[in-house]
Design an enzyme around this catalytic site. Sequence first.
Site, PDB file in Angstrom:
ATOM      1  N   ASP A  43       0.843  -1.194   0.000  1.00  8.00           N
ATOM      2  CA  ASP A  43       0.000   0.000   0.000  1.00  8.00           C
ATOM      3  C   ASP A  43       0.879   1.245   0.000  1.00  8.00           C
ATOM      4  OD1 ASP A  43      -2.596  -1.248   2.224  1.00  8.00           O
ATOM      5  OD2 ASP A  43      -1.906  -1.882   0.264  1.00  8.00           O
ATOM      6  N   ALA A  44       1.992   1.144   0.741  1.00  8.38           N
ATOM      7  CA  ALA A  44       2.881   2.292   0.864  1.00  8.38           C
ATOM      8  C   ALA A  44       3.505   2.632  -0.492  1.00  8.38           C
ATOM      9  CB  ALA A  44       3.969   1.982   1.881  1.00  8.38           C
ATOM     10  N   ASP A  47       0.893   4.273  -2.722  1.00 10.98           N
ATOM     11  CA  ASP A  47       0.672   5.682  -2.386  1.00 10.98           C
ATOM     12  C   ASP A  47       1.801   6.544  -2.923  1.00 10.98           C
ATOM     13  OD1 ASP A  47      -0.762   5.164   0.928  1.00 10.98           O
ATOM     14  OD2 ASP A  47      -1.560   4.972  -1.094  1.00 10.98           O
ATOM     15  N   SER A  92     -11.369 -24.240  14.400  1.00 12.95           N
ATOM     16  CA  SER A  92     -10.877 -25.166  13.386  1.00 12.95           C
ATOM     17  C   SER A  92     -11.026 -26.590  13.913  1.00 12.95           C
ATOM     18  CB  SER A  92      -9.441 -24.826  13.018  1.00 12.95           C
ATOM     19  OG  SER A  92      -8.655 -24.835  14.160  1.00 12.95           O
ATOM     20  N   LEU A  93     -10.494 -27.545  13.188  1.00 13.21           N
ATOM     21  CA  LEU A  93     -10.679 -28.949  13.567  1.00 13.21           C
ATOM     22  C   LEU A  93      -9.329 -29.580  13.837  1.00 13.21           C
ATOM     23  CD1 LEU A  93     -13.211 -29.915  10.754  1.00 13.21           C
ATOM     24  CD2 LEU A  93     -13.724 -29.795  13.189  1.00 13.21           C
ATOM     25  N   GLU A 126     -18.716 -36.737   6.725  1.00 14.98           N
ATOM     26  CA  GLU A 126     -19.030 -35.942   5.541  1.00 14.98           C
ATOM     27  C   GLU A 126     -17.741 -35.396   4.943  1.00 14.98           C
ATOM     28  OE1 GLU A 126     -20.721 -33.381   8.548  1.00 14.98           O
ATOM     29  OE2 GLU A 126     -20.165 -31.645   7.333  1.00 14.98           O
ATOM     30  N   LYS A 128     -14.774 -33.043   3.772  1.00 15.40           N
ATOM     31  CA  LYS A 128     -14.211 -31.765   4.241  1.00 15.40           C
ATOM     32  C   LYS A 128     -13.933 -30.941   2.985  1.00 15.40           C
ATOM     33  CE  LYS A 128     -10.698 -29.805   7.263  1.00 15.40           C
ATOM     34  NZ  LYS A 128     -10.109 -28.819   6.370  1.00 15.40           N
ATOM     35  N   ASP A 130     -12.677 -28.120   0.540  1.00 14.66           N
ATOM     36  CA  ASP A 130     -11.468 -27.298   0.534  1.00 14.66           C
ATOM     37  C   ASP A 130     -11.797 -25.916  -0.042  1.00 14.66           C
ATOM     38  OD1 ASP A 130      -8.896 -26.543   0.832  1.00 14.66           O
ATOM     39  OD2 ASP A 130      -8.078 -27.820  -0.745  1.00 14.66           O
ATOM     40  N   ARG A 149     -14.071 -16.270   8.358  1.00  9.58           N
ATOM     41  CA  ARG A 149     -13.604 -16.779   9.630  1.00  9.58           C
ATOM     42  C   ARG A 149     -12.605 -15.833  10.292  1.00  9.58           C
ATOM     43  NH1 ARG A 149      -9.291 -20.406  10.986  1.00  9.58           N
ATOM     44  NH2 ARG A 149      -9.761 -21.363  12.985  1.00  9.58           N
ATOM     45  N   GLU A 184     -19.022 -23.739   3.888  1.00 14.25           N
ATOM     46  CA  GLU A 184     -17.829 -23.494   3.085  1.00 14.25           C
ATOM     47  C   GLU A 184     -18.203 -22.892   1.739  1.00 14.25           C
ATOM     48  OE1 GLU A 184     -15.389 -24.484   4.966  1.00 14.25           O
ATOM     49  OE2 GLU A 184     -13.573 -24.621   3.740  1.00 14.25           O
ATOM     50  N   TYR A 236     -22.730 -26.709   6.802  1.00 14.53           N
ATOM     51  CA  TYR A 236     -22.419 -27.908   7.598  1.00 14.53           C
ATOM     52  C   TYR A 236     -22.411 -27.656   9.107  1.00 14.53           C
ATOM     53  CZ  TYR A 236     -17.783 -25.767   7.055  1.00 14.53           C
ATOM     54  OH  TYR A 236     -16.754 -24.890   7.021  1.00 14.53           O
ATOM     55  N   LYS A 300     -18.281 -36.115  13.196  1.00 15.08           N
ATOM     56  CA  LYS A 300     -18.813 -35.332  14.310  1.00 15.08           C
ATOM     57  C   LYS A 300     -19.700 -36.233  15.166  1.00 15.08           C
ATOM     58  CE  LYS A 300     -18.953 -31.352  11.269  1.00 15.08           C
ATOM     59  NZ  LYS A 300     -19.745 -30.522  10.350  1.00 15.08           N
ATOM     60  N   LYS A 324      -7.733 -36.489   7.363  1.00 20.91           N
ATOM     61  CA  LYS A 324      -7.192 -35.910   6.130  1.00 20.91           C
ATOM     62  C   LYS A 324      -6.796 -36.997   5.121  1.00 20.91           C
ATOM     63  CE  LYS A 324      -6.587 -31.896   6.105  1.00 20.91           C
ATOM     64  NZ  LYS A 324      -5.758 -30.899   6.748  1.00 20.91           N
ATOM     65  N   CYS A 429      26.290 -20.463  15.002  1.00 20.71           N
ATOM     66  CA  CYS A 429      25.124 -19.847  14.360  1.00 20.71           C
ATOM     67  C   CYS A 429      25.579 -19.181  13.067  1.00 20.71           C
ATOM     68  CB  CYS A 429      24.504 -18.813  15.294  1.00 20.71           C
ATOM     69  SG  CYS A 429      23.243 -17.810  14.483  1.00 20.71           S
ATOM     70  N   CYS A 432      25.200 -15.144  13.578  1.00 15.35           N
ATOM     71  CA  CYS A 432      25.954 -14.293  14.503  1.00 15.35           C
ATOM     72  C   CYS A 432      27.214 -14.974  15.011  1.00 15.35           C
ATOM     73  CB  CYS A 432      25.072 -13.861  15.686  1.00 15.35           C
ATOM     74  SG  CYS A 432      24.697 -15.208  16.818  1.00 15.35           S
ATOM     75  N   CYS A 447      21.137 -21.421  18.721  1.00 15.10           N
ATOM     76  CA  CYS A 447      22.121 -20.346  18.810  1.00 15.10           C
ATOM     77  C   CYS A 447      22.060 -19.782  20.225  1.00 15.10           C
ATOM     78  CB  CYS A 447      21.756 -19.280  17.779  1.00 15.10           C
ATOM     79  SG  CYS A 447      22.511 -17.696  18.102  1.00 15.10           S
ATOM     80  N   CYS A 453      21.780 -11.928  18.539  1.00 16.51           N
ATOM     81  CA  CYS A 453      21.704 -12.605  17.237  1.00 16.51           C
ATOM     82  C   CYS A 453      20.689 -11.874  16.359  1.00 16.51           C
ATOM     83  CB  CYS A 453      21.301 -14.067  17.410  1.00 16.51           C
ATOM     84  SG  CYS A 453      21.098 -14.908  15.826  1.00 16.51           S
TER      85      CYS A 453
HETATM   86  S1  IVH Z   1     -17.109 -28.397  10.890  1.00 15.78           S
HETATM   87  C1  IVH Z   1     -16.393 -26.295  15.064  1.00 15.78           C
HETATM   88  N1  IVH Z   1     -17.402 -29.526   8.568  1.00 15.78           N
HETATM   89  O1  IVH Z   1     -12.426 -27.070   7.849  1.00 15.78           O
HETATM   90  C2  IVH Z   1     -15.874 -26.764  13.766  1.00 15.78           C
HETATM   91  N2  IVH Z   1     -15.681 -27.899   8.789  1.00 15.78           N
HETATM   92  O2  IVH Z   1     -10.046 -27.373   9.497  1.00 15.78           O
HETATM   93  C3  IVH Z   1     -16.792 -26.527  12.639  1.00 15.78           C
HETATM   94  N3  IVH Z   1     -14.465 -27.459   6.713  1.00 15.78           N
HETATM   95  O3  IVH Z   1     -12.663 -24.006   9.495  1.00 15.78           O
HETATM   96  C4  IVH Z   1     -16.247 -26.992  11.369  1.00 15.78           C
HETATM   97  N4  IVH Z   1     -15.588 -28.840   5.445  1.00 15.78           N
HETATM   98  O4  IVH Z   1     -13.626 -24.181   7.140  1.00 15.78           O
HETATM   99  C5  IVH Z   1     -16.685 -28.643   9.283  1.00 15.78           C
HETATM  100  N5  IVH Z   1     -17.818 -30.558   6.541  1.00 15.78           N
HETATM  101  C6  IVH Z   1     -17.125 -29.701   7.259  1.00 15.78           C
HETATM  102  C7  IVH Z   1     -16.090 -28.930   6.698  1.00 15.78           C
HETATM  103  C8  IVH Z   1     -15.378 -28.048   7.498  1.00 15.78           C
HETATM  104  C9  IVH Z   1     -14.618 -27.945   5.470  1.00 15.78           C
HETATM  105  C10 IVH Z   1     -13.440 -26.476   7.100  1.00 15.78           C
HETATM  106  C11 IVH Z   1     -13.909 -25.307   7.920  1.00 15.78           C
HETATM  107  C12 IVH Z   1     -13.050 -25.302   9.138  1.00 15.78           C
HETATM  108  C13 IVH Z   1     -11.888 -26.106   8.692  1.00 15.78           C
HETATM  109  C14 IVH Z   1     -11.206 -26.753   9.870  1.00 15.78           C
END
Ligand code: IVH
Length: 705
Positions: A43-44, A47, A92-93, A126, A128, A130, A149, A184, A236, A300, A324, A429, A432, A447, A453
């Site tokens: 940004d700087a 400008d 997150s999970l 279910e 996940k 992306d 988020r 998502e 979800y 879940k 995963k 190191c 340093c 180090c 350092c």
């Molecule tokens: S449940 C309290 N279900 O994964 C947790 N998350 O690594 C609620 N995501 O931030 C999340 N598919 O963006 C849930 N079927 C699914 C999902 C899911 C993708 C994402 C979500 C979360 C991230 C966590």
Amino acid sequence: MTDTIKIDAMTRDQAVAELARLADILARANVAYHTDDAPDISDAEYDQLKRRNAEIEAQFPDLKRDDSPSEQVGAPVADGFSKVTHAVAMLSLSNAFDDADVSEFDTRIRKYLGLGADTALSYTAEPKIDGLSLSLRYEDGVLTQAATRGDGAVGENVTANARTIDDIPATLERAPAILEVRGEVYMSHPDFEALNDRQAAAGQKTFANPRNAAAGSLRQLDANITRARPLRFFAYAWGALSDPLADSQMGAIERLCALGFQTNPLTRLCDGPEEMIAHYKLIEQERATLGYDIDGVVYKVNELGLQSRLGFRSTTPRWAVAHKFPAELAWTRLDAIDIQVGRTGALSPVARLTPVTVGGVVVSNATLHNEDYIAGRDNKGEQIRDGKDIRVGDWVQVYRAGDVIPKVADVDLSKRLKDAQPYIMPDRCPECNSEAVREPGDAVRRCTGGLICPAQAVEKLKHFVSRAAFDIDGLGAKQVEQFHSDKWIAEPADIFTLRDRYDTGLQQLKNREGWGEKSAANLFDAIDDRRNIGLGRMIFALGIRHVGEAAANLLATHYGTWDAFSTAMRTAEEGNDAWDDLLSIDGVGAVMAGSLATTFNQEAEIASIDRLVAHLNIEEAVRPDTSGSPVAGKTVVFTGTLEKMTRAEAKARAEALGAKVSGSVSAKTDLLVAGPGAGSKAKKAADLGIETIDEDGWLDLIGAL
Ligand code: IVH
């Protein structure tokens, strides 16, 4: 940037050329920022270029171009989205990587809830997705707000953009008065390909993958650009709710579907790890034909009553896990091993690789963890990779999983060069030249230069300004490196005196390219904004070894104020009250406690922290609302057998209600909860005249009976 020609010494020809150059750079920067969500200059710098353009135009008014950047409207680059504080944090999970992790997840939950192996316990499974998560708030059935988020607590207000997505209903019928739907945002494969074709045809930036394209499209300041991008949404989960959606996860998903949301058709109810893993395999098989990216399967706990008993750790729910998919692999040559020095002095070997594409991303650096890893040993001295070491020149396998840093996973000995030499970790190191030592029990060499350092100092500063820490607009890793090498800042406190030093000293910030008065003033304002800082962020920002974001927040809620925290850390010593109190925090172990105590024991560190604190107003931590809790502030001890909940659950619930749970009875104990078989603790409590109740009495007291 060729900024060398002084404007007052410019010829007309030079001015024409320079105005053309600036128009071109600024137009591109606008596209990169507004259209591609991928700013290519700061940004700087933006400008500064704009100001230079205006100054040349003032000098040569007749040369002003028809497409002059001075006449471009469009949202100002520095403006972003407004912030939204989530009513219920977006978490997150935690992850599972193999079948054993899935069984452990089930075992952990049963243990926490005190359920035997033969008690029925069902889970949903279910895909996940992306993409990026989004929270949609409906009030009386009308979409009132959409937020990303962000850091989980505060996200960006993208309401106008969310309204352009077909899968997101503007109104709902027969919905709870307050309903926050979470899910998502993603882009399908065909839509992604078509978007990239259009971008390329228009000479604009293409996206590396559908996730980036979805994120870039949603985070557009101009909602009309989002409208033209084919985004989709799967629901979800949920946040704030005025009435429950159902009494099970599956029921809630069905309700969201009935309300008009897209829910994933591959969501199934499973009666235990075996069925969960079977469904994972099925989803994995279908992955290639789904038409959108998924990176695992989420399990879940189905019963919502059990979900609420299980509750949350600091950043993840106990009742869910993401299983995963295996990472992607590729082979390439290891060209060199460089050493990077981190903020805690750790020397980390980094593999420099002949670039190779792994899962659609070009990888040229990967982590080698530490010297044992290179030598073919784990941190217990056991063999890994059958004991094969890694040498410069080797043919190595690179492994990449999601967003994590790629790592070198394996080596092909049949391709090893004859003269390849085993790698020797430096004992000095590289930054340093201080001695680098490996303490017993430490996996890494560090180090010993401490604050002298430069690498440690810069890394500490980078950490200090990072997103989960002070998060200062306009002061990122790049600027920190520049300011540090210009000797503008040596430690965090210096950031807060930058304004006063703007036009003094040998190296004037105002003489640096990219730092005009306006951009500098913006930076100083952003710094001033951060003089008020939350306690959790402050503790995390100090960059103390073993104290991550989650731990910093635990410490903040426990101590409440900076004074209480720092006094406790300065006095904590193994065996004293402050030490025991520190260890009583669920999530703080002896290693972390030792690291905190060591930091607050070093004079130079304390002096540096004190200099920083003098510039700040550290806000009290928001403690869970325990007003009305009959046990807030009380010290409770559990003893004997608990029959309706496990110890872990009892402790977590007591703490959530503001009580302190201690393992031993003393004069400070307010309440003893004694189950059958209570022995010496019950006796001691009786001797000390401490109130003692049984498990039902406890449940009654906390209103859970
Ligand atoms: S449940 C309290 N279900 O994964 C947790 N998350 O690594 C609620 N995501 O931030 C999340 N598919 O963006 C849930 N079927 C699914 C999902 C899911 C993708 C994402 C979500 C979360 C991230 C966590």
